[in-house]
Design a protein around this motif. Structure first.
Motif, PDB file in Angstrom:
ATOM      1  N   ALA A 106      -3.372   1.356   8.665  1.00  0.00           N
ATOM      2  CA  ALA A 106      -2.331   0.729   7.853  1.00  0.00           C
ATOM      3  C   ALA A 106      -2.881  -0.518   7.182  1.00  0.00           C
ATOM      4  O   ALA A 106      -3.568  -1.326   7.802  1.00  0.00           O
ATOM      5  CB  ALA A 106      -1.134   0.371   8.727  1.00  0.00           C
ATOM      6  N   GLY A 107      -2.570  -0.655   5.885  1.00  0.00           N
ATOM      7  CA  GLY A 107      -3.022  -1.830   5.159  1.00  0.00           C
ATOM      8  C   GLY A 107      -1.963  -2.906   5.072  1.00  0.00           C
ATOM      9  O   GLY A 107      -2.201  -4.059   5.405  1.00  0.00           O
ATOM     10  N   GLY A 108      -0.763  -2.558   4.619  1.00  0.00           N
ATOM     11  CA  GLY A 108       0.281  -3.558   4.481  1.00  0.00           C
ATOM     12  C   GLY A 108       1.579  -2.945   4.008  1.00  0.00           C
ATOM     13  O   GLY A 108       1.627  -1.798   3.562  1.00  0.00           O
ATOM     14  N   ARG A 109       2.650  -3.725   4.091  1.00  0.00           N
ATOM     15  CA  ARG A 109       3.985  -3.271   3.716  1.00  0.00           C
ATOM     16  C   ARG A 109       4.501  -3.956   2.453  1.00  0.00           C
ATOM     17  O   ARG A 109       5.630  -3.713   2.045  1.00  0.00           O
ATOM     18  CB  ARG A 109       4.951  -3.509   4.880  1.00  0.00           C
ATOM     19  CG  ARG A 109       4.528  -2.810   6.161  1.00  0.00           C
ATOM     20  CD  ARG A 109       5.428  -3.151   7.345  1.00  0.00           C
ATOM     21  NE  ARG A 109       4.842  -2.696   8.591  1.00  0.00           N
ATOM     22  CZ  ARG A 109       4.984  -1.468   9.090  1.00  0.00           C
ATOM     23  NH1 ARG A 109       5.725  -0.584   8.444  1.00  0.00           N
ATOM     24  NH2 ARG A 109       4.406  -1.128  10.223  1.00  0.00           N
TER      25      ARG A 109
ATOM     26  N   ARG B  62       8.601  -6.294  -3.315  1.00  0.00           N
ATOM     27  CA  ARG B  62       9.406  -6.513  -2.123  1.00  0.00           C
ATOM     28  C   ARG B  62       8.560  -6.127  -0.912  1.00  0.00           C
ATOM     29  O   ARG B  62       7.463  -5.584  -1.054  1.00  0.00           O
ATOM     30  CB  ARG B  62      10.678  -5.657  -2.162  1.00  0.00           C
ATOM     31  CG  ARG B  62      10.408  -4.157  -2.130  1.00  0.00           C
ATOM     32  CD  ARG B  62      11.670  -3.327  -1.949  1.00  0.00           C
ATOM     33  NE  ARG B  62      11.338  -1.920  -1.817  1.00  0.00           N
ATOM     34  CZ  ARG B  62      11.455  -1.022  -2.792  1.00  0.00           C
ATOM     35  NH1 ARG B  62      11.903  -1.393  -3.983  1.00  0.00           N
ATOM     36  NH2 ARG B  62      11.119   0.239  -2.586  1.00  0.00           N
ATOM     37  N   ARG B  63       9.082  -6.398   0.257  1.00  0.00           N
ATOM     38  CA  ARG B  63       8.414  -5.985   1.483  1.00  0.00           C
ATOM     39  C   ARG B  63       9.149  -4.780   2.049  1.00  0.00           C
ATOM     40  O   ARG B  63      10.336  -4.859   2.374  1.00  0.00           O
ATOM     41  CB  ARG B  63       8.386  -7.120   2.503  1.00  0.00           C
ATOM     42  CG  ARG B  63       7.638  -6.769   3.787  1.00  0.00           C
ATOM     43  CD  ARG B  63       7.481  -7.978   4.689  1.00  0.00           C
ATOM     44  NE  ARG B  63       6.841  -7.620   5.943  1.00  0.00           N
ATOM     45  CZ  ARG B  63       5.524  -7.480   6.117  1.00  0.00           C
ATOM     46  NH1 ARG B  63       4.715  -7.663   5.082  1.00  0.00           N
ATOM     47  NH2 ARG B  63       5.016  -7.164   7.284  1.00  0.00           N
TER      48      ARG B  63
ATOM     49  N   ILE C 130       4.704   1.676   5.438  1.00  0.00           N
ATOM     50  CA  ILE C 130       3.375   1.276   4.972  1.00  0.00           C
ATOM     51  C   ILE C 130       3.233   1.604   3.489  1.00  0.00           C
ATOM     52  O   ILE C 130       3.544   2.716   3.057  1.00  0.00           O
ATOM     53  CB  ILE C 130       2.276   1.993   5.781  1.00  0.00           C
ATOM     54  CG1 ILE C 130       2.424   1.672   7.276  1.00  0.00           C
ATOM     55  CG2 ILE C 130       0.893   1.600   5.279  1.00  0.00           C
ATOM     56  CD1 ILE C 130       2.317   0.210   7.604  1.00  0.00           C
ATOM     57  N   TRP C 131       2.747   0.650   2.704  1.00  0.00           N
ATOM     58  CA  TRP C 131       2.611   0.837   1.262  1.00  0.00           C
ATOM     59  C   TRP C 131       1.209   1.312   0.883  1.00  0.00           C
ATOM     60  O   TRP C 131       1.039   2.120  -0.012  1.00  0.00           O
ATOM     61  CB  TRP C 131       2.940  -0.464   0.538  1.00  0.00           C
ATOM     62  CG  TRP C 131       3.254  -0.276  -0.914  1.00  0.00           C
ATOM     63  CD1 TRP C 131       4.361   0.323  -1.445  1.00  0.00           C
ATOM     64  CD2 TRP C 131       2.447  -0.677  -2.026  1.00  0.00           C
ATOM     65  NE1 TRP C 131       4.301   0.312  -2.819  1.00  0.00           N
ATOM     66  CE2 TRP C 131       3.134  -0.298  -3.202  1.00  0.00           C
ATOM     67  CE3 TRP C 131       1.223  -1.333  -2.144  1.00  0.00           C
ATOM     68  CZ2 TRP C 131       2.636  -0.541  -4.480  1.00  0.00           C
ATOM     69  CZ3 TRP C 131       0.721  -1.579  -3.411  1.00  0.00           C
ATOM     70  CH2 TRP C 131       1.418  -1.184  -4.566  1.00  0.00           C
ATOM     71  N   TYR C 132       0.200   0.793   1.544  1.00  0.00           N
ATOM     72  CA  TYR C 132      -1.168   1.247   1.293  1.00  0.00           C
ATOM     73  C   TYR C 132      -1.950   1.184   2.599  1.00  0.00           C
ATOM     74  O   TYR C 132      -1.501   0.583   3.589  1.00  0.00           O
ATOM     75  CB  TYR C 132      -1.863   0.404   0.214  1.00  0.00           C
ATOM     76  CG  TYR C 132      -2.435  -0.904   0.732  1.00  0.00           C
ATOM     77  CD1 TYR C 132      -3.791  -1.031   1.026  1.00  0.00           C
ATOM     78  CD2 TYR C 132      -1.618  -2.011   0.945  1.00  0.00           C
ATOM     79  CE1 TYR C 132      -4.313  -2.219   1.509  1.00  0.00           C
ATOM     80  CE2 TYR C 132      -2.129  -3.201   1.423  1.00  0.00           C
ATOM     81  CZ  TYR C 132      -3.477  -3.305   1.706  1.00  0.00           C
ATOM     82  OH  TYR C 132      -3.987  -4.479   2.194  1.00  0.00           O
ATOM     83  N   GLY C 133      -3.108   1.818   2.606  1.00  0.00           N
ATOM     84  CA  GLY C 133      -3.921   1.808   3.811  1.00  0.00           C
ATOM     85  C   GLY C 133      -5.375   2.085   3.492  1.00  0.00           C
ATOM     86  O   GLY C 133      -5.790   2.100   2.325  1.00  0.00           O
TER      87      GLY C 133
ATOM     88  N   GLY D 125     -12.150  -6.858  -2.135  1.00  0.00           N
ATOM     89  CA  GLY D 125     -12.744  -6.894  -0.818  1.00  0.00           C
ATOM     90  C   GLY D 125     -11.715  -6.825   0.278  1.00  0.00           C
ATOM     91  O   GLY D 125     -11.903  -6.138   1.265  1.00  0.00           O
ATOM     92  N   THR D 126     -10.613  -7.531   0.138  1.00  0.00           N
ATOM     93  CA  THR D 126      -9.545  -7.489   1.121  1.00  0.00           C
ATOM     94  C   THR D 126      -8.223  -7.498   0.394  1.00  0.00           C
ATOM     95  O   THR D 126      -8.133  -7.887  -0.758  1.00  0.00           O
ATOM     96  CB  THR D 126      -9.600  -8.715   2.054  1.00  0.00           C
ATOM     97  OG1 THR D 126      -9.472  -9.898   1.258  1.00  0.00           O
ATOM     98  CG2 THR D 126     -10.904  -8.764   2.825  1.00  0.00           C
ATOM     99  N   GLY D 127      -7.171  -7.064   1.089  1.00  0.00           N
ATOM    100  CA  GLY D 127      -5.847  -7.090   0.485  1.00  0.00           C
ATOM    101  C   GLY D 127      -5.552  -5.821  -0.266  1.00  0.00           C
ATOM    102  O   GLY D 127      -6.337  -4.884  -0.265  1.00  0.00           O
ATOM    103  N   PRO D 128      -4.409  -5.746  -0.977  1.00  0.00           N
ATOM    104  CA  PRO D 128      -3.978  -4.519  -1.642  1.00  0.00           C
ATOM    105  C   PRO D 128      -4.805  -4.177  -2.856  1.00  0.00           C
ATOM    106  O   PRO D 128      -5.505  -4.993  -3.392  1.00  0.00           O
ATOM    107  CB  PRO D 128      -2.529  -4.824  -2.019  1.00  0.00           C
ATOM    108  CG  PRO D 128      -2.435  -6.297  -2.075  1.00  0.00           C
ATOM    109  CD  PRO D 128      -3.422  -6.824  -1.095  1.00  0.00           C
TER     110      PRO D 128
END
Length: 246
Positions: free
Chosen positions: A187-190, A197-198, A202-205, A243-246
């Motif tokens: 899981a990457g983030g929501r 919005r949050r 999971i939105w991406y991974g 490198g990091t993040g969405p």
């Protein structure tokens, strides 16, 4: 625990010699790799000039890292790319985006680059390119077909409204057809960057695929590996700077 720590724990006989960090940004992933395998040779690729300068500064004392100011794609050429200093979401664009900074970058094809450099095998191919990941992987088609890439880590979209990243299903179909299996999905983030919005889901991974030890006649799903990629809007399909993040 990082993705690379998971790989080491699950595959204890795995001793990588060559790792590609495509979309290296300022070296975040390369440092994670180095924490797990201190001596492994890493090729880190970052096309945006200002970000590449920071990458050079951050990794200047690491003699086992080779830095390249290059983008990857399914064909060689030049491409225009968002070039926000310090940005983790720079990407290929086909037209100016408001007042955003844009620069032209060189695009190479993975198979050709490896042949020119005398690289016969990649132990981990990490691709984090803001939606151009499938085109990057297509450039490694020959190495993938021969399973000369042991692991592939690639950023992917999970939520159905995520249009920033390549959907997981498309990446999976592409790599399954070359004889790769899914090692794990992280899981990457929501944070939903489309709707701002949050989300609860999971939105991406990040998906990790591993080359299977299958006979050749067991490889391929309805000839998917041989199918052409969909057309893209840019003059050269290439990587983003991330490198990091969405």
């Amino acid at each position: 625990m990082s993705i690379f720590q998971h790989i080491r724990a699950a595959d204890q006989g795995f001793a990588p010699r060559c790792i590609f960090d495509i979309g290296a940004n300022v070296g975040q992933t390369t440092r994670q790799i180095r924490a797990v395998w201190p001596e492994v040779q890493v090729h880190a690729f970052e096309p945006v000039s200002s970000t590449f300068a920071r990458l050079q500064e951050n990794l200047r004392d690491d003699r086992a890292v080779t830095l390249h100011r290059l983008a990857f794609g399914s064909r060689p050429g030049r491409a225009r790319m968002l070039a926000m200093p310090g940005g983790v979401m720079n990407r290929i664009v086909d037209r100016p985006v408001g007042n955003a900074m844009v620069e032209e970058v060189e695009v190479v094809v993975g198979d050709a680059f490896c042949a020119a450099q005398g690289i016969d095998r990649i132990d981990i191919l990490k691709v984090d390119t803001e939606g151009h990941d499938l085109e990057v992987l297509a450039g490694f088609r020959n190495m993938l077909a021969e399973r000369r890439i042991a692991y592939v880590e690639v950023e992917c979209g999970i939520a159905p409204d995520n249009r920033m990243h390549v959907p997981f299903g498309r990446l999976a179909d592409f790599l399954f057809a070359f004889g790769y299996g899914l090692f794990n999905l992280y899981a990457g983030g929501r944070a939903n960057l489309t709707a701002r919005r949050r989300d609860r889901g999971i939105w991406y991974g990040n998906a990790v695929f591993v080359a299977e030890d299958w006979p050749e006649d067991a490889v391929g799903i309805d000839g998917a590996a041989a199918q052409p990629l969909p057309a893209v809007a840019t003059s050269a399909t290439a990587v983003g700077s991330h490198g990091t993040g969405p």
